[in-house]
Design a protein around this motif. Structure first.
Motif, PDB file in Angstrom:
ATOM      1  N   PRO A 210      21.132  18.285  20.723  1.00 22.73           N
ATOM      2  CA  PRO A 210      22.430  18.914  20.962  1.00 22.73           C
ATOM      3  C   PRO A 210      22.389  20.429  20.868  1.00 22.73           C
ATOM      4  O   PRO A 210      23.285  21.111  21.381  1.00 22.73           O
ATOM      5  CB  PRO A 210      23.312  18.324  19.853  1.00 22.73           C
ATOM      6  N   LYS A 211      21.351  20.952  20.218  1.00 19.43           N
ATOM      7  CA  LYS A 211      21.222  22.390  20.022  1.00 19.43           C
ATOM      8  C   LYS A 211      19.753  22.700  19.814  1.00 19.43           C
ATOM      9  O   LYS A 211      19.023  21.894  19.221  1.00 19.43           O
ATOM     10  CB  LYS A 211      22.053  22.821  18.808  1.00 19.43           C
ATOM     11  N   GLU A 212      19.305  23.837  20.284  1.00 15.52           N
ATOM     12  CA  GLU A 212      17.905  24.197  20.113  1.00 15.52           C
ATOM     13  C   GLU A 212      17.533  24.192  18.628  1.00 15.52           C
ATOM     14  O   GLU A 212      18.235  24.759  17.796  1.00 15.52           O
ATOM     15  CB  GLU A 212      17.642  25.586  20.703  1.00 15.52           C
ATOM     16  N   GLY A 213      16.452  23.511  18.304  1.00 13.39           N
ATOM     17  CA  GLY A 213      16.017  23.427  16.915  1.00 13.39           C
ATOM     18  C   GLY A 213      16.577  22.242  16.163  1.00 13.39           C
ATOM     19  O   GLY A 213      16.238  22.025  15.000  1.00 13.39           O
ATOM     20  N   VAL A 214      17.464  21.455  16.809  1.00 14.00           N
ATOM     21  CA  VAL A 214      18.087  20.301  16.166  1.00 14.00           C
ATOM     22  C   VAL A 214      17.749  19.041  16.964  1.00 14.00           C
ATOM     23  O   VAL A 214      18.017  18.975  18.173  1.00 14.00           O
ATOM     24  CB  VAL A 214      19.627  20.444  16.088  1.00 14.00           C
ATOM     25  N   THR A 215      17.157  18.056  16.304  1.00 10.90           N
ATOM     26  CA  THR A 215      16.935  16.741  16.912  1.00 10.90           C
ATOM     27  C   THR A 215      17.918  15.773  16.282  1.00 10.90           C
ATOM     28  O   THR A 215      17.922  15.595  15.059  1.00 10.90           O
ATOM     29  CB  THR A 215      15.503  16.244  16.677  1.00 10.90           C
ATOM     30  N   GLN A 216      18.763  15.175  17.087  1.00 12.71           N
ATOM     31  CA  GLN A 216      19.786  14.259  16.577  1.00 12.71           C
ATOM     32  C   GLN A 216      19.319  12.822  16.763  1.00 12.71           C
ATOM     33  O   GLN A 216      18.980  12.401  17.871  1.00 12.71           O
ATOM     34  CB  GLN A 216      21.104  14.489  17.306  1.00 12.71           C
ATOM     35  N   TYR A 217      19.291  12.098  15.662  1.00 11.29           N
ATOM     36  CA  TYR A 217      18.877  10.695  15.669  1.00 11.29           C
ATOM     37  C   TYR A 217      20.130   9.823  15.649  1.00 11.29           C
ATOM     38  O   TYR A 217      20.939   9.907  14.714  1.00 11.29           O
ATOM     39  CB  TYR A 217      17.988  10.399  14.459  1.00 11.29           C
TER      40      TYR A 217
ATOM     41  N   LEU B 281      16.167  19.243  11.461  1.00 11.74           N
ATOM     42  CA  LEU B 281      15.895  20.615  11.877  1.00 11.74           C
ATOM     43  C   LEU B 281      14.398  20.876  11.982  1.00 11.74           C
ATOM     44  O   LEU B 281      13.610  20.389  11.159  1.00 11.74           O
ATOM     45  CB  LEU B 281      16.525  21.603  10.889  1.00 11.74           C
ATOM     46  N   ALA B 282      14.012  21.652  12.980  1.00  6.31           N
ATOM     47  CA  ALA B 282      12.636  22.143  13.157  1.00  6.31           C
ATOM     48  C   ALA B 282      11.599  21.025  13.169  1.00  6.31           C
ATOM     49  O   ALA B 282      10.468  21.221  12.730  1.00  6.31           O
ATOM     50  CB  ALA B 282      12.298  23.171  12.073  1.00  6.31           C
TER      51      ALA B 282
END
Length: 417
Positions: A309-316, A327-328
């Motif tokens: 959803p945002k650079e640097g954020v992986t949403q599970y 994050l990261a």
């Protein structure tokens, strides 16, 4: 001290302004070159402050070979600027894969360095495991991280260390400032920038209450966070309690936390049973050296899908509709996020100064040390502190003769006791 260069094309120019101790060593040893004839291997996160540390070693006469201690924290402009200088050789580039990162470190070690300044025990562990002939010729080393000290303690316990190593991480001029203030501020700053969310009012779970966890928890509370600490050491847990934080086990904390930050130096601190209890929207970050503190395999297995959803954020996206935000990619949040710049330069000035004096002491002053892990002599730590105060324009008192005598006498005849 001479003025700092403001070359617009020099990526180290800004960092130099905030690393006056390192600049003072460059000026002091720039003509005498006491490290001439030695090859120093340097592993760290390759950004501007480590760049100033590398050039300081070179100014003092050393041939410097450098590699990253984490593949995703390398700044390409810094690497290119350093590699272009005579006497400095890069074994790094921006965007390295994990395999390339590993291969580059081995390539560096094949150049047979005399001294190793390390981060996470990356080079020291590899030289012992896979380059024993090189390890037998290394004069000494220095280690700047908690994770690296843990590995070195295990190596010493097994009796396999082939040379003396100064535990830079455990000296006051490192852990009182870098670990507490550097990790604390840079972790929270980069979490806030990456997520564009506020810390104030959130339940902030800090996993681990060593110097790094202490700094994160203290500064999170200062920003208005409702701090919770998890620990495995009863003494550190009590310390966190007495410092005003709520203390819980991870099973309980996972149900109430909004933001989770791990700083233990160990693995799988956040794992499957915790992911199952976390609230929708929980943010997960790692401030430990390696990307093992959050069990990424378990998180991926538990999720139905992922998104960015945002650079640097992986949403599970979990089967029950909850979303957990990593994050990261679970790596060092203050160094590997899209906007990360690592610790502030002022605090890395003291850490890299301690790394420099570790090399200087073993190579130039030549203490007769057997292989093993050693505390840095107090005289060196104190000398760096004095130099730092001098750069800040801060003065302190000297003890009077009677005060000095008082500290050296076990009997105090003038005492009323």
């Amino acid at each position: 001290m001479s003025p700092v260069s403001h070359d617009a094309d020099d990526p180290l120019a800004w960092a130099r302004e905030y690393t006056p101790i390192l600049r003072s060593y460059q000026e002091e040893y720039g003509e005498t070159k006491p490290l001439s004839g030695y090859t120093v291997a340097f592993a760290s996160h390759l950004e501007t402050k480590s760049g100033v540390a590398i050039e300081t070693l070179r100014e003092a006469g050393a041939e410097v070979l450098f590699a990253p201690s984490e593949p995703q924290s390398t700044h390409g402009d810094v690497v290119d600027a350093l590699d272009a200088r005579e006497g400095i050789t890069a074994f790094a580039w921006e965007g390295m894969t994990d395999d390339e990162f590993d291969a580059a470190q081995h390539e560096l070690l094949e150049e047979e360095p005399d001294f190793i300044l390390d981060d996470g025990c990356e080079l020291i562990a590899k030289v012992h495991a896979e380059h024993p002939d090189v390890a037998a010729q290394v004069i000494g080393g220095g280690e700047q991280t908690t994770a690296g000290i843990t590995r070195l303690e295990a190596m010493e316990e097994e009796g396999i260390l082939q040379f003396p190593v100064y535990g830079v991480n455990d000296t006051p001029m490192k852990h009182f400032f870098d670990n507490v203030h550097g990790t604390g501020e840079s972790s929270l700053t980069n979490i806030a920038i990456t997520t564009n969310s506020i810390v104030s009012g959130k339940d902030v779970v800090v996993c681990g209450y060593g110097y790094c966890g202490r700094g994160i928890a203290r500064k999170a509370r200062g920003m208005g966070g409702q701090t919770i600490v998890t620990e495995v050491d009863p003494r550190k847990a009590l310390q966190a309690h007495m410092d005003g934080h709520r203390v819980m086990d991870m099973a309980e904390a996972s149900e109430v936390g909004d933001l989770f930050i791990s700083a233990t130096g160990n693995r799988e601190v956040m794992r499957e049973e915790h992911f199952e209890k976390m609230q929708d929207g929980a943010i997960l970050a790692n401030s430990g050296h390696f990307d093992v503190e959050i069990d990424l395999e378990a998180l991926e297995a538990a999720a139905e899908s992922t998104s960015t959803p945002k650079e640097g954020v992986t949403q599970y996206h979990m089967p029950d509709g909850r979303r957990l935000n990593l994050l990261a990619e679970g790596r060092l949040v203050n160094l590997t996020g899209p906007f990360s710049q690592g610790h502030p330069a002022e605090v890395m000035d003291t850490t890299f100064a301690m790394m420099f004096v570790a090399a200087y002491d073993m190579l130039v002053d030549g203490p007769d040390l057997e292989p093993g892990l050693y505390n840095i002599p107090d005289r060196l730590d104190r000398a760096v502190a004095e130099r730092k105060l001098e750069t800040l324009g801060v003065s302190i008192d000297d003890m009077t003769e009677s005060q000095q005598a008082y500290t050296e006498e076990w009997e105090h005849p003038d005492s009323s006791f």
